[in-house]
Design a protein around this motif. Sequence first.
Motif, PDB file in Angstrom:
ATOM      1  N   THR A   1       0.840  -1.192   0.000  1.00  0.00           N
ATOM      2  CA  THR A   1       0.000   0.000   0.000  1.00  0.00           C
ATOM      3  C   THR A   1       0.877   1.246   0.000  1.00  0.00           C
ATOM      4  O   THR A   1       1.999   1.228   0.512  1.00  0.00           O
ATOM      5  N   THR A   2       0.350   2.282  -0.565  1.00  0.00           N
ATOM      6  CA  THR A   2       0.956   3.602  -0.482  1.00  0.00           C
ATOM      7  C   THR A   2       0.023   4.444   0.372  1.00  0.00           C
ATOM      8  O   THR A   2      -1.155   4.606   0.035  1.00  0.00           O
ATOM      9  N   VAL A   3       0.541   4.945   1.477  1.00  0.00           N
ATOM     10  CA  VAL A   3      -0.253   5.811   2.337  1.00  0.00           C
ATOM     11  C   VAL A   3      -0.206   7.216   1.734  1.00  0.00           C
ATOM     12  O   VAL A   3       0.833   7.864   1.749  1.00  0.00           O
ATOM     13  N   LEU A   4      -1.342   7.631   1.180  1.00  0.00           N
ATOM     14  CA  LEU A   4      -1.417   8.936   0.519  1.00  0.00           C
ATOM     15  C   LEU A   4      -1.398  10.073   1.529  1.00  0.00           C
ATOM     16  O   LEU A   4      -0.791  11.112   1.297  1.00  0.00           O
ATOM     17  N   GLU A   5      -2.110   9.876   2.614  1.00  0.00           N
ATOM     18  CA  GLU A   5      -2.179  10.847   3.709  1.00  0.00           C
ATOM     19  C   GLU A   5      -2.389  10.072   4.997  1.00  0.00           C
ATOM     20  O   GLU A   5      -2.884   8.944   4.975  1.00  0.00           O
ATOM     21  N   ASN A   6      -2.035  10.703   6.112  1.00  0.00           N
ATOM     22  CA  ASN A   6      -2.328  10.105   7.412  1.00  0.00           C
ATOM     23  C   ASN A   6      -2.806  11.193   8.355  1.00  0.00           C
ATOM     24  O   ASN A   6      -2.459  12.366   8.202  1.00  0.00           O
ATOM     25  N   PHE A   7      -3.632  10.769   9.305  1.00  0.00           N
ATOM     26  CA  PHE A   7      -4.273  11.711  10.224  1.00  0.00           C
ATOM     27  C   PHE A   7      -4.391  11.092  11.602  1.00  0.00           C
ATOM     28  O   PHE A   7      -4.806   9.937  11.728  1.00  0.00           O
ATOM     29  N   ILE A   8      -4.014  11.855  12.610  1.00  0.00           N
ATOM     30  CA  ILE A   8      -4.116  11.432  14.004  1.00  0.00           C
ATOM     31  C   ILE A   8      -5.120  12.327  14.720  1.00  0.00           C
ATOM     32  O   ILE A   8      -5.001  13.553  14.668  1.00  0.00           O
ATOM     33  N   LEU A   9      -6.090  11.688  15.385  1.00  0.00           N
ATOM     34  CA  LEU A   9      -7.078  12.421  16.175  1.00  0.00           C
ATOM     35  C   LEU A   9      -6.848  12.104  17.658  1.00  0.00           C
ATOM     36  O   LEU A   9      -7.286  11.072  18.152  1.00  0.00           O
ATOM     37  N   PRO A  10      -6.156  12.996  18.376  1.00  0.00           N
ATOM     38  CA  PRO A  10      -5.917  12.773  19.807  1.00  0.00           C
ATOM     39  C   PRO A  10      -7.117  13.219  20.642  1.00  0.00           C
ATOM     40  O   PRO A  10      -8.019  13.902  20.134  1.00  0.00           O
ATOM     41  N   LYS A  11      -7.119  12.832  21.902  1.00  0.00           N
ATOM     42  CA  LYS A  11      -8.160  13.251  22.853  1.00  0.00           C
ATOM     43  C   LYS A  11      -9.544  13.171  22.216  1.00  0.00           C
ATOM     44  O   LYS A  11     -10.280  14.150  22.149  1.00  0.00           O
ATOM     45  N   PHE A  12      -9.877  11.978  21.777  1.00  0.00           N
ATOM     46  CA  PHE A  12     -11.093  11.767  21.001  1.00  0.00           C
ATOM     47  C   PHE A  12     -12.329  12.375  21.647  1.00  0.00           C
ATOM     48  O   PHE A  12     -13.107  13.058  20.978  1.00  0.00           O
ATOM     49  N   LYS A  13     -12.514  12.161  22.933  1.00  0.00           N
ATOM     50  CA  LYS A  13     -13.730  12.648  23.602  1.00  0.00           C
ATOM     51  C   LYS A  13     -13.818  14.168  23.627  1.00  0.00           C
ATOM     52  O   LYS A  13     -14.912  14.729  23.672  1.00  0.00           O
ATOM     53  N   ASP A  14     -12.679  14.830  23.560  1.00  0.00           N
ATOM     54  CA  ASP A  14     -12.658  16.293  23.534  1.00  0.00           C
ATOM     55  C   ASP A  14     -12.798  16.857  22.120  1.00  0.00           C
ATOM     56  O   ASP A  14     -13.160  18.025  21.957  1.00  0.00           O
ATOM     57  N   ASN A  15     -12.465  16.053  21.105  1.00  0.00           N
ATOM     58  CA  ASN A  15     -12.371  16.560  19.741  1.00  0.00           C
ATOM     59  C   ASN A  15     -13.337  15.938  18.741  1.00  0.00           C
ATOM     60  O   ASN A  15     -13.254  16.223  17.549  1.00  0.00           O
ATOM     61  N   PHE A  16     -14.251  15.099  19.228  1.00  0.00           N
ATOM     62  CA  PHE A  16     -15.201  14.431  18.332  1.00  0.00           C
ATOM     63  C   PHE A  16     -16.534  14.299  19.042  1.00  0.00           C
ATOM     64  O   PHE A  16     -16.583  13.985  20.229  1.00  0.00           O
ATOM     65  N   GLU A  17     -17.608  14.536  18.302  1.00  0.00           N
ATOM     66  CA  GLU A  17     -18.943  14.411  18.872  1.00  0.00           C
ATOM     67  C   GLU A  17     -19.821  13.638  17.891  1.00  0.00           C
ATOM     68  O   GLU A  17     -19.845  13.948  16.693  1.00  0.00           O
TER      69      GLU A  17
ATOM     70  N   GLY B   1     -22.618  12.577  15.604  1.00  0.00           N
ATOM     71  CA  GLY B   1     -23.530  13.396  14.813  1.00  0.00           C
ATOM     72  C   GLY B   1     -22.895  14.651  14.249  1.00  0.00           C
ATOM     73  O   GLY B   1     -23.414  15.231  13.311  1.00  0.00           O
ATOM     74  N   LYS B   2     -21.781  15.073  14.821  1.00  0.00           N
ATOM     75  CA  LYS B   2     -21.085  16.266  14.327  1.00  0.00           C
ATOM     76  C   LYS B   2     -19.723  15.929  13.738  1.00  0.00           C
ATOM     77  O   LYS B   2     -19.242  16.617  12.860  1.00  0.00           O
ATOM     78  N   GLY B   3     -19.075  14.913  14.285  1.00  0.00           N
ATOM     79  CA  GLY B   3     -17.742  14.560  13.811  1.00  0.00           C
ATOM     80  C   GLY B   3     -16.665  15.301  14.571  1.00  0.00           C
ATOM     81  O   GLY B   3     -16.797  15.558  15.772  1.00  0.00           O
ATOM     82  N   ILE B   4     -15.622  15.667  13.863  1.00  0.00           N
ATOM     83  CA  ILE B   4     -14.494  16.362  14.483  1.00  0.00           C
ATOM     84  C   ILE B   4     -14.937  17.772  14.839  1.00  0.00           C
ATOM     85  O   ILE B   4     -15.388  18.527  13.981  1.00  0.00           O
ATOM     86  N   THR B   5     -14.814  18.134  16.116  1.00  0.00           N
ATOM     87  CA  THR B   5     -15.296  19.431  16.594  1.00  0.00           C
ATOM     88  C   THR B   5     -14.175  20.453  16.776  1.00  0.00           C
ATOM     89  O   THR B   5     -14.456  21.649  16.813  1.00  0.00           O
ATOM     90  N   ASN B   6     -12.955  20.009  16.880  1.00  0.00           N
ATOM     91  CA  ASN B   6     -11.820  20.925  17.003  1.00  0.00           C
ATOM     92  C   ASN B   6     -11.570  21.541  15.630  1.00  0.00           C
ATOM     93  O   ASN B   6     -11.262  20.821  14.667  1.00  0.00           O
ATOM     94  N   PRO B   7     -11.715  22.864  15.485  1.00  0.00           N
ATOM     95  CA  PRO B   7     -11.610  23.492  14.162  1.00  0.00           C
ATOM     96  C   PRO B   7     -10.274  23.236  13.455  1.00  0.00           C
ATOM     97  O   PRO B   7     -10.249  22.987  12.249  1.00  0.00           O
ATOM     98  N   LYS B   8      -9.197  23.286  14.192  1.00  0.00           N
ATOM     99  CA  LYS B   8      -7.873  23.073  13.581  1.00  0.00           C
ATOM    100  C   LYS B   8      -7.751  21.638  13.066  1.00  0.00           C
ATOM    101  O   LYS B   8      -7.301  21.407  11.935  1.00  0.00           O
TER     102      LYS B   8
END
Length: 177
Positions: free
Chosen positions: A135-151, A153-160
Amino acid sequence: MKIIAFAGSNSETSVNKKLIHFAATYFDGHEVEVLDLNNYEMPIYKPEREAAGLPQLALDFAAKIDSSDLILMSLAEYNSTYTTAFKNVFDWISRVKDRKHFGEKPMFLMTAAPGPGGGKNVMEAFLKRAPFSGTTVLENFILPKFKDNFEEGKGITNPKLKTEFEQKIESVKSQVK
């Protein structure tokens, strides 16, 4: 474009499953199939079992990958590495003849975790492994502190983080047609 999406976890409440379902919503107009590793439970891999033949579920999982144009994968991190559920599927599909684990398909790799590291150890491990696993990883993304940054029905809530995620989604879309 056909997309296979899955979380590297068998937990019913996996934050990585939630992230995968959220990521899939960004691919309207494409065929997206979200797989659940619970549907691919197999005996723990060992050479003696392989000698008796590959489980049909390993062949089925490999076929799903082979039928896709893109893989969305979000790895859970248990004790700084892959979950047993993911590693076992990974081990079995590595034994399918005449193909590499991920069938030479491009991937958007993600990870999410409740802690501040967000799964960075499993991300690093897979990024090192990816070139040898077809596989070639085209992009990668890390979402830390999930409970603080994801809701729900809304998804990722941290704007940055949401902006970073959306930019990476657009980059992936531009690389796979």
